[in-house]
Design an enzyme around this catalytic site. Structure first.
Site, PDB file in Angstrom:
ATOM      1  N   GLY A  55       0.852  -1.190   0.000  1.00  0.00           N
ATOM      2  CA  GLY A  55       0.000   0.000   0.000  1.00  0.00           C
ATOM      3  C   GLY A  55       0.878   1.227   0.000  1.00  0.00           C
ATOM      4  N   CYS A  82       5.402  -6.061   1.534  1.00  0.00           N
ATOM      5  CA  CYS A  82       5.732  -4.633   1.457  1.00  0.00           C
ATOM      6  C   CYS A  82       5.069  -3.857   2.594  1.00  0.00           C
ATOM      7  CB  CYS A  82       5.353  -4.091   0.075  1.00  0.00           C
ATOM      8  SG  CYS A  82       6.089  -2.478  -0.244  1.00  0.00           S
ATOM      9  N   TYR A  83       4.090  -3.013   2.332  1.00  0.00           N
ATOM     10  CA  TYR A  83       3.416  -2.298   3.426  1.00  0.00           C
ATOM     11  C   TYR A  83       2.835  -3.302   4.425  1.00  0.00           C
ATOM     12  CZ  TYR A  83       0.090   0.704   5.893  1.00  0.00           C
ATOM     13  OH  TYR A  83      -0.609   1.370   6.861  1.00  0.00           O
ATOM     14  N   HIS A 169       8.166  -7.740  -3.593  1.00  0.00           N
ATOM     15  CA  HIS A 169       6.870  -8.175  -4.137  1.00  0.00           C
ATOM     16  C   HIS A 169       6.995  -9.543  -4.816  1.00  0.00           C
ATOM     17  CE1 HIS A 169       4.453  -4.576  -3.445  1.00  0.00           C
ATOM     18  NE2 HIS A 169       5.612  -3.951  -3.511  1.00  0.00           N
ATOM     19  N   GLU A 171       4.755 -11.353  -5.898  1.00  0.00           N
ATOM     20  CA  GLU A 171       3.692 -11.565  -6.887  1.00  0.00           C
ATOM     21  C   GLU A 171       4.047 -11.087  -8.286  1.00  0.00           C
ATOM     22  OE1 GLU A 171       3.756  -9.392  -4.464  1.00  0.00           O
ATOM     23  OE2 GLU A 171       2.645  -7.566  -4.884  1.00  0.00           O
ATOM     24  N   ASP A 227     -17.146 -12.795 -21.835  1.00  0.00           N
ATOM     25  CA  ASP A 227     -17.809 -13.041 -20.549  1.00  0.00           C
ATOM     26  C   ASP A 227     -19.277 -13.440 -20.712  1.00  0.00           C
ATOM     27  OD1 ASP A 227     -15.370 -12.199 -19.660  1.00  0.00           O
ATOM     28  OD2 ASP A 227     -16.040 -10.180 -19.171  1.00  0.00           O
ATOM     29  N   LYS A 369     -10.283 -13.167 -15.936  1.00  0.00           N
ATOM     30  CA  LYS A 369     -10.533 -13.334 -17.368  1.00  0.00           C
ATOM     31  C   LYS A 369      -9.946 -14.633 -17.940  1.00  0.00           C
ATOM     32  CE  LYS A 369     -12.125 -10.898 -20.940  1.00  0.00           C
ATOM     33  NZ  LYS A 369     -13.328 -10.053 -20.828  1.00  0.00           N
TER      34      LYS A 369
END
Ligand code: XMP
Length: 513
Positions: A55, A82-83, A169, A171, A227, A369
């Site tokens: 964040g 992180c944050y 990070h 990710e 979708d 998606k």
């Protein structure tokens, strides 16, 4: 059926969705919840573990978001990123300070101690950092697991409590072994087995739809996009002819697209459902006559769509369920954070006020998606539907700058079809995140066959993007651009110039209006 899950507790990080995506890549279901709702979500969802996101704030700032201290008392494992890492240190009695040297981007992290979190990680590993504060002292019971040249606590852990934190990070793909760290947390620390598979999603969802709908009737606005198409097929597998799909052809679709949708979903297609195609082209063209302002065009197309759909729904009479193709990023984006409106995106979101139904069914609302595409493929849908690029609700209406006329629609459709064909021939269609031809409002002088021409300029746009939030213009080989240009000018009446848009997003947007 309830899947084992990980809760991603959001503290305003820009990568919140990405964390959930990466965990799901491990076949473990992950959901994002705002930090203010985390405790309640734990009770409802019974997750196996928590991940605190990054964040933009500083933990010592009194206005910054803090975790409810009860989150550390649930007995669940926690991974702070992180944050989220700084928050864990700060709230459990460690110290967080402004770092003398901020770290941004590629940073080498060195292991300092062994830990289940770092199983399989090399002693030095490349990670992605983005921080101005750092943990200078870990809380009691924690060990420093890794450091960098400028960051004394790049990772810390408390095995007894199963609390772990990383300043980098894991990710993002730039963190070369980031996925191994997430995998260690999810499987080794939280004890997940990895039961999130699309086959079982399909079976469970079909069973749930049948149980819910019973002998009732459902109505779906089918646009032909990925979708709503996958949602329709899933619904039709569950309830067959109890489902009616209404497809509004507003005359702003790509070349032949209306017929392609009808070929798949209509009476000659493979699915057993009621399909209604409404050819409302002239109605839309009439409403758009003389309108040039982009937001006004968007509003008119959105409202007209609702009106046409509503009129058809009235003919069908009361239905029990309205089906929508909402997917997880829509859910996250409408539920968390509030960013400035750049363009009023149009979907079928306005419908519920206008149609007589009891309940909404959103069979894809928990999927990203690419998971929706995987479901579509598993349901046997054709590639050209499943792999279709996102197409804006207002369609070609926002790819024609200025007034929309039938002649301009013809020009865009034909130019776009040529661009698509040549991009596919060159294998670039899978490389581009989005690409299309648009029509500028500019006419210029040219010469063709010794005659003066005064015709329109078509602009080609092709961007590289995966999240559509940022994009860079694709460097298309010159000979392909040349071929597309010459074909458009030779084959499409009314065009004497082809331009290529080199603008990234930001500052441009992907579409022109
Ligand atoms: P922009 O132009 O905002 O587009 O950079 C980002 C992506 O969103 C699509 N887009 C829309 N999709 N309704 C939609 O459902 C809309 O009104 C709309 N406007 C843009 C666009 O095609 C691109 O992929």
């Amino acid at each position: 059926m309830k899947h084992e899950s990980i809760l991603v507790v959001d503290f305003g990080g820009q990568y919140n969705q990405l964390i959930a995506r990466r965990v799901r890549d491990l076949h473990v279901f992950a959901e994002v919840v705002p930090y203010t709702e985390a405790l309640q979500a734990i009770q409802e969802k019974e997750p196996r573990g928590l991940i605190f996101t990054g964040g933009p704030n500083s933990v010592s700032d009194s206005a910054s978001p803090h975790a409810d201290s009860a989150l550390f008392e649930t007995g669940l494992p926690v991974l702070g990123i992180c944050y989220g890492a700084q928050l864990m240190a700060y709230q459990l009695g460690g110290t967080v300070e402004t770092a003398p040297v901020s770290e941004y981007g590629r940073t080498v992290v060195r292991r300092k101690a062994d830990s289940v979190l770092l199983n399989g990680i090399t002693d030095e590993t490349v990670t992605w950092m983005s921080h101005t504060d750092y943990i200078s002292r870990v809380p009691e019971g924690f060990a420093v697991l890794a450091e960098t040249d400028h960051c004394p606590v790049a990772a810390m852990g408390n095995d007894a409590k199963r609390f772990y934190a990383v300043q980098f990070h894991p990710e993002v793909t730039h963190s070369e072994q980031g996925q191994v760290i997430l995998s260690n947390f999810v499987f080794e620390v939280c004890g997940c087995a990895g039961d999130w598979k699309m086959d079982s999603f399909i079976e469970d969802t079909i069973a749930a739809i049948r149980a819910k709908v019973g002998s009732g009737k459902a109505l779906c606005a089918l646009s032909g996009g990925v979708d709503s198409s996958v949602a329709s097929v899933l619904m039709s597998k569950a309830i067959g002819k109890q489902l009616t799909c209404v497809f509004v052809d507003q005359g702003l679709l790509r070349k032949d697209e209306g017929d392609q949708v009808e070929a798949v979903f209509g009476p000659d297609g493979p699915y057993d459902l009621n399909f209604i195609r409404i050819n409302a082209q002239q109605q839309f063209y009439g409403k758009l006559k003389g309108v040039t302002e982009p937001e006004e065009k968007r509003t008119i197309i959105g409202e007209e769509f609702i009106r046409v759909f509503e009129a058809e729904a009235k003919k069908i009479g009361a239905v029990d369920f309205l089906v929508q193709g909402t997917i997880y990023p829509d859910v996250i984006e409408s539920g968390l954070g509030d960013s400035a409106v750049i363009k009023s995106h149009h979907n079928v979101g306005g419908l519920p006020d206008h149609v007589d139904f009891k309940e909404i069914i959103e069979p894809l609302r928990m999927l990203f998606k690419d998971e929706v595409r995987e479901v579509g493929r598993k349901l046997g849908m054709p590639d050209y539907l499943v792999d279709r690029q996102p197409f804006p609700g207002p369609g070609l209406g926002i790819r024609i700058i200025g007034e929309v006329t039938e002649d301009k629609i013809r020009i865009v459709q034909e130019a776009d079809a040529i661009f698509r064909e040549e991009a596919a021939n060159a294998g670039l269609d899978k490389v581009f995140g989005q690409y299309f031809a648009a029509l500028t409002n500019m006419r210029s002088v040219g010469v063709m066959g010794d005659f003066r021409t005064y015709d329109y300029a078509v602009v080609l746009r092709a961007v590289l993007t995966s999240d559509f939030m940022t994009a860079e213009a694709a460097a298309i080989p010159w000979e392909i651009l040349g071929k597309v240009t010459s074909r458009i000018i030779n084959e499409v009446r009314g065009v004497n110039r082809v331009l290529y848009d080199c603008t990234s997003k930001p500052p441009g947007t992907i579409e022109f209006e």
